[in-house]
Design an enzyme around this catalytic site. Sequence first.
Site, short mmCIF file in Angstrom:
data_model
loop_
_atom_site.label_atom_id
_atom_site.label_comp_id
_atom_site.label_asym_id
_atom_site.label_seq_id
_atom_site.Cartn_x
_atom_site.Cartn_y
_atom_site.Cartn_z
CG HIS A 1 -30.43 24.70 -80.55
ND1 HIS A 1 -31.10 25.69 -80.19
CD2 HIS A 1 -31.16 23.46 -80.77
CE1 HIS A 1 -32.31 25.42 -80.44
NE2 HIS A 1 -32.67 24.05 -80.40
CE LYS B 1 -42.67 25.38 -84.37
NZ LYS B 1 -41.69 24.34 -84.34
NE ARG C 1 -34.64 19.40 -75.32
CZ ARG C 1 -35.49 20.20 -75.98
NH1 ARG C 1 -35.38 21.38 -75.39
NH2 ARG C 1 -36.20 19.77 -76.98
CB SER D 1 -36.50 27.89 -78.86
OG SER D 1 -35.32 27.43 -79.55
#
Length: 152
Positions: A18, A42, A91, A129
């Site tokens: 990030h 979440k 990515r 993460s």
Amino acid sequence: MSKIAIFPGSFDPITLGHVSIVKRAASLFDKIIVAIGVNSSKKSMFSLEKRKEWIAEVFKDYDNVEVESYTGLTIDFCKKTDAKYILRGLRTAADFEFERGIGQVNFMMDEDIETVFLLTEAKYTPINSSIVRDVYKNGGDLSKLIPPEVIL
Ligand code: ADP
């Protein structure tokens, strides 16, 4: 007109991947708002306060990078902050497919807001993460995954 971008995500916690995207984008926009999306369904591992604190510390020397949190649609948060750009990192091909759907639907909802993608630096491709949380839970070395400002 100033070019404002938001960089949305959970940042649970912020990773070196990030950080790299935001630092590289900092010269492309007048302002970048790192926007922590708060989603009641979440559950995050780290508190919103901590996640905000870490991001503010990481970018303390960047005058044009701020951190905020939001609920609801990203596109609505863009309108609220006058952001015309959504910044995202890519990515892998899986990221592309995921991002394509979100980006195209966001564009359908508001054609004034463009999603801008930067490719990840190769060395950060495997970082996300959820891997960081897993390494953390199991007491592993996080030094190659998160910035030193993040003290878990
Ligand atoms: P969420 O948790 O809401 O899925 P993420 O924190 O995973 O959000 O992602 C926020 C943004 O950061 C996305 O655009 C994602 O592609 C990007 N990103 C996440 N990890 C990396 C990385 N290692 N390199 C580059 N970009 C990344």
